[in-house]
Design a protein around this motif. Structure first.
Motif, short mmCIF file in Angstrom:
data_model
loop_
_atom_site.label_atom_id
_atom_site.label_comp_id
_atom_site.label_asym_id
_atom_site.label_seq_id
_atom_site.Cartn_x
_atom_site.Cartn_y
_atom_site.Cartn_z
N ARG A 1 0.70 -1.29 0.11
CA ARG A 1 0.12 -0.15 -0.17
C ARG A 1 0.73 1.20 0.03
O ARG A 1 0.44 2.22 -0.70
CB ARG A 1 -0.97 -0.19 1.15
CG ARG A 1 -1.94 1.08 1.26
CD ARG A 1 -2.60 1.04 2.74
NE ARG A 1 -3.30 -0.10 2.68
CZ ARG A 1 -4.99 -0.18 2.11
NH1 ARG A 1 -5.44 0.70 1.74
NH2 ARG A 1 -5.29 -1.40 2.31
N GLU A 2 2.01 1.27 0.70
CA GLU A 2 2.85 2.28 0.83
C GLU A 2 3.75 2.50 -0.41
O GLU A 2 4.15 3.62 -0.88
CB GLU A 2 3.76 2.23 1.94
CG GLU A 2 2.96 2.36 3.44
CD GLU A 2 3.80 2.14 4.58
OE1 GLU A 2 3.69 2.56 5.68
OE2 GLU A 2 4.72 1.08 4.32
N LEU A 3 3.90 1.34 -1.00
CA LEU A 3 4.72 1.37 -2.31
C LEU A 3 3.94 1.88 -3.53
O LEU A 3 4.70 2.44 -4.23
CB LEU A 3 5.60 0.12 -2.48
CG LEU A 3 6.61 -0.33 -1.67
CD1 LEU A 3 6.95 -1.63 -1.83
CD2 LEU A 3 7.70 0.57 -1.85
N MET A 4 2.64 1.68 -3.44
CA MET A 4 2.08 2.02 -4.72
C MET A 4 2.08 3.41 -5.26
O MET A 4 2.49 3.68 -6.38
CB MET A 4 0.46 1.45 -4.54
CG MET A 4 -0.51 1.78 -5.45
SD MET A 4 -0.32 0.69 -7.00
CE MET A 4 -1.36 -0.63 -6.15
N PRO A 5 1.65 4.44 -4.27
CA PRO A 5 1.94 5.80 -4.64
C PRO A 5 3.15 6.10 -5.23
O PRO A 5 3.38 7.20 -6.12
CB PRO A 5 1.40 6.64 -3.56
CG PRO A 5 1.55 5.80 -2.44
CD PRO A 5 1.56 4.27 -2.81
N ILE A 6 4.20 5.43 -4.61
CA ILE A 6 5.74 5.87 -5.00
C ILE A 6 5.99 5.51 -6.62
O ILE A 6 6.53 6.16 -7.22
CB ILE A 6 6.85 5.22 -4.01
CG1 ILE A 6 6.60 5.96 -2.58
CG2 ILE A 6 8.12 5.34 -4.62
CD1 ILE A 6 7.47 4.97 -1.68
N ILE A 7 5.55 4.18 -6.73
CA ILE A 7 5.64 3.86 -8.03
C ILE A 7 4.94 4.35 -9.10
O ILE A 7 5.44 4.56 -10.40
CB ILE A 7 5.48 2.11 -8.14
CG1 ILE A 7 6.56 1.36 -7.24
CG2 ILE A 7 5.38 1.47 -9.67
CD1 ILE A 7 6.08 -0.01 -7.09
N LEU A 8 3.54 4.66 -8.90
CA LEU A 8 2.98 5.69 -9.84
C LEU A 8 3.55 6.81 -9.98
O LEU A 8 3.30 7.32 -11.00
CB LEU A 8 1.55 5.57 -8.91
CG LEU A 8 0.62 4.45 -9.11
CD1 LEU A 8 -0.60 4.56 -8.59
CD2 LEU A 8 0.19 4.03 -10.55
N ASP A 9 3.80 7.36 -8.97
CA ASP A 9 5.02 8.76 -9.32
C ASP A 9 5.85 8.56 -10.26
O ASP A 9 6.14 9.56 -11.31
CB ASP A 9 5.13 9.44 -7.98
CG ASP A 9 5.88 10.74 -8.19
OD1 ASP A 9 4.99 11.55 -8.67
OD2 ASP A 9 7.14 11.15 -7.81
N TRP A 10 6.51 7.57 -10.03
CA TRP A 10 7.82 7.38 -10.95
C TRP A 10 7.30 6.84 -12.29
O TRP A 10 7.86 7.62 -13.39
CB TRP A 10 8.49 6.02 -10.46
CG TRP A 10 9.42 6.52 -9.08
CD1 TRP A 10 9.58 7.56 -8.64
CD2 TRP A 10 10.03 5.44 -8.31
NE1 TRP A 10 10.57 7.52 -7.38
CE2 TRP A 10 10.72 6.13 -7.28
CE3 TRP A 10 10.12 3.98 -8.35
CZ2 TRP A 10 11.36 5.32 -6.23
CZ3 TRP A 10 10.84 3.40 -7.28
CH2 TRP A 10 11.40 4.03 -6.37
N TYR A 11 6.29 6.33 -12.23
CA TYR A 11 5.76 5.84 -13.79
C TYR A 11 5.10 7.16 -14.41
O TYR A 11 5.37 7.26 -15.66
CB TYR A 11 4.66 4.60 -13.33
CG TYR A 11 3.95 4.27 -14.71
CD1 TYR A 11 4.32 3.25 -15.40
CD2 TYR A 11 2.70 4.90 -15.11
CE1 TYR A 11 3.88 2.69 -16.51
CE2 TYR A 11 2.00 4.50 -16.27
CZ TYR A 11 2.82 3.40 -17.07
OH TYR A 11 2.05 2.81 -18.15
N GLY A 12 4.54 8.07 -13.67
CA GLY A 12 3.97 9.38 -14.21
C GLY A 12 4.85 10.18 -14.70
O GLY A 12 4.62 10.82 -15.72
N SER A 13 6.10 10.24 -14.48
CA SER A 13 7.12 11.10 -14.77
C SER A 13 7.95 10.62 -16.02
O SER A 13 8.97 11.48 -16.46
CB SER A 13 7.97 11.30 -13.49
OG SER A 13 8.79 10.13 -13.25
N LYS A 14 7.76 9.47 -16.38
CA LYS A 14 8.68 9.10 -17.31
C LYS A 14 8.18 9.48 -18.69
O LYS A 14 6.94 9.86 -18.84
CB LYS A 14 8.64 7.44 -17.21
CG LYS A 14 9.34 6.90 -16.08
CD LYS A 14 9.49 5.21 -16.43
CE LYS A 14 10.59 4.94 -17.22
NZ LYS A 14 11.88 5.51 -17.02
#
Length: 540
Positions: free
Chosen positions: A466-479
């Motif tokens: 649950r805590e890792l999900m927003p981090i990965i989505l943020d990385w994913y959106g910045s690519k």
């Protein structure tokens, strides 16, 4: 709102029954309960095996024939009690007559000639797998099986279902009756009567008496085709016994069987002694889509509604949301509308889709499952396709043997495929795999999220999914919008893997060509080729 008929008042046996249900309540009561969570689509294969398999027992879509049967059972049950009232002495009259029969061993004898029978009989005929027994079970469980009347110190059995013995004897049928009574009431009738050397006539007299002692509402005799006319003393003797239960004892009887029991059913329909009952219900498989109007059109509409409902329950990652007519027609051709075959074929097709990594049900895959897994029922289904009554009677037992073994075999293959596919991915980290499936479900590209997930677990090993999900989505959106192809991604997808591509990929369409079929025919069937001739004709 549920109702009760006014002229049934004053009869404790009827008043104790649940209120008569409306059509809406019947549909709700008969419908199966399937828990569908979209997140389960991205669970691993071994979990999805258990989720998909619930369709075998829990999926049930009420049809017009099911509603008709429920109404008939409801009427039979209540009408049968009219002549056996606990409060006005009519039940005692039947009991006194029953005692006389037990003492004399003659089912025709009676002490009081004014005992009235208001019971009906019903014959339910259909191929095995058509849903007769399962529908009856669902209807019966809407009633309590036993009701205790404290005022009269009396236990009423609302329904009793007895399976015919495989050895086909009337004596064993009577023994099964006592055995089922013991299961319901914890009595010892089987020891007292069945295990002693009584004649068939004595057992039948005892059986009829016990039916009145406990005011059985309706007796269901299932698998009646197992009764042997030789071991039971001939069709006439068997039929006389059933008719006596209805006409003399006042017990409503539902006889259920396949067309192999035709000799019994046909004599029942011709018999002058037969009660003014409900006759016979012919339980046919669902009809294929029909062009003509009328009753056939209604039946074909049921096939469409049934398959549309069942099609919703797919736990496949590339599932097609809409059921195409090509898929529906293929499904019908393979199953011939037999409910049991329809559901089991769909379950096995989903499991095969996971094994092959196709992750969707296609006509080609369903035909493959039919060829590989349903071989035992091919002759029976061929008989149904022929429409020849004699062939249908010959092959009326449409059951798929060892369905559990087939599911276990496919499950083992899923385990093997999954272990091969997941061994290099995330090095067996279950939380990483779970996170990967969740992100795929959110339409993230697999080739992009894999390195992001590995990076996240490397940098933040103590964080939860649950805590890792927003981090990965943020990385994913910045690519960049156009992701770079990972170095380890093969430049060419091999032909043997084309069936795993997206449904709109032309390579996937090519993989779905049947043997001997050209890619042009497949593209035309998929409406990917413009039909200029038809367009010109319509324009003209």
């Amino acid at each position: 709102m549920a109702t009760q008929v006014s002229n049934n008042t004053g009869n404790p046996l009827i008043e104790a029954l649940p209120p008569i249900l409306t059509t809406k309540q019947v549909k709700l009561g008969l419908s199966g309960s399937i828990k569908f969570d979209p997140r389960d689509i991205y669970a691993d294969g071994t979990q999805r095996v258990h989720i998909i398999s619930q369709l075998l027992d829990n999926f049930f879509q009420p049809l017009a024939s099911h509603l008709q049967l429920e109404t008939k059972i409801s009427i039979m049950l209540r009408q049968g009690y009219v002549g056996r009232n606990l409060s006005d002495g009519s039940l005692n009259t039947h009991l006194q007559n029953g005692y006389e029969r037990v003492m004399t061993g003659d089912l025709e004898v009676f002490r009081f000639n004014h005992a009235k029978s208001t019971a009906h009989s019903l014959s339910l005929i259909g191929c095995s797998g058509s849903g007769k027994s399962s529908t009856l079970n669902r209807i019966l469980v809407t009633y309590p099986q036993a009701i205790f009347h404290e005022k009269y110190n009396f236990t009423q059995i609302v329904y009793l279902k007895v399976d015919c013995p495989h050895d086909g004897s009337l004596k064993q049928l009577c023994n099964h009756f006592f055995e089922e009574i013991d299961k319901v009431l914890n009595t010892d009738y089987e020891r007292k009567y069945a295990l002693k050397r009584h004649s068939v006539e004595t057992l039948m007299a005892l059986m009829s008496q016990i039916a009145n002692v406990h005011a059985i509402g309706v007796l269901v005799i299932d698998e009646i085709q197992h009764l042997s006319t030789n071991k039971s003393g001939g069709v006439e003797k068997m039929l006389n016994f059933f008719v006596t239960l209805v006409n003399v004892i006042g017990l409503p009887v539902v006889m259920v069987g396949t067309p192999k029991a035709r000799a019994i059913f046909e004599m029942d329909l011709r018999s002058a002694r037969r009660s003014a009952g409900f006759g016979a219900l012919l339980w046919e498989p669902m009809q294929a889509p029909a062009v003509n109007a009328g009753s056939d059109q209604i039946k074909s509409t049921e096939w469409k509604a049934f398959t549309d409902k069942l099609w919703q329950y797919q736990w496949l990652q590339k599932r097609n949301e809409l059921l195409t007519e090509e898929m529906r027609n293929c499904w019908y051709d393979l199953s011939q509308g037999v409910l049991d075959i329809v559901v089991k074929l769909f379950v096995l097709a989903q499991l095969r889709a996971i094994v092959t990594r196709t992750e969707r049900v296609t006509p080609q895959l369903m035909r493959k499952v039919y060829d590989d897994e349903l071989k035992p029922v091919h002759p029976m289904l061929a008989a149904l396709r022929s429409g020849d009554p004699e062939m249908i009677i010959k092959y009326s037992d449409l059951t798929i043997p060892d369905i559990d073994k087939k599911i276990l075999a496919l499950s083992a293959k899923i385990d093997a495929v999954q272990s091969d596919a997941e061994s290099p991915r995330y090095r067996g980290n279950e939380q990483a795999i779970r996170l990967h499936n969740l992100l795929i479900g959110m339409d993230c590209h697999s080739d992009l999220i894999e390195p992001l997930i590995e990076r996240a677990f490397s940098l933040y090993p103590k964080l939860t999914v649950r805590e890792l999900m927003p981090i990965i989505l943020d990385w994913y959106g910045s690519k960049d919008p156009e992701p770079k192809k990972p170095k380890n991604t093969p430049a060419v997808i091999k032909l043997k893997d084309w069936h795993t591509l997206d449904s709109d990929d032309l390579r996937f369409k090519f993989s779905q060509c049947d043997k001997g079929e050209s890619v042009y025919q497949q593209f035309k069937r998929s409406e990917l080729i413009f039909d200029a001739v038809s367009w010109i004709q319509n324009a003209g």
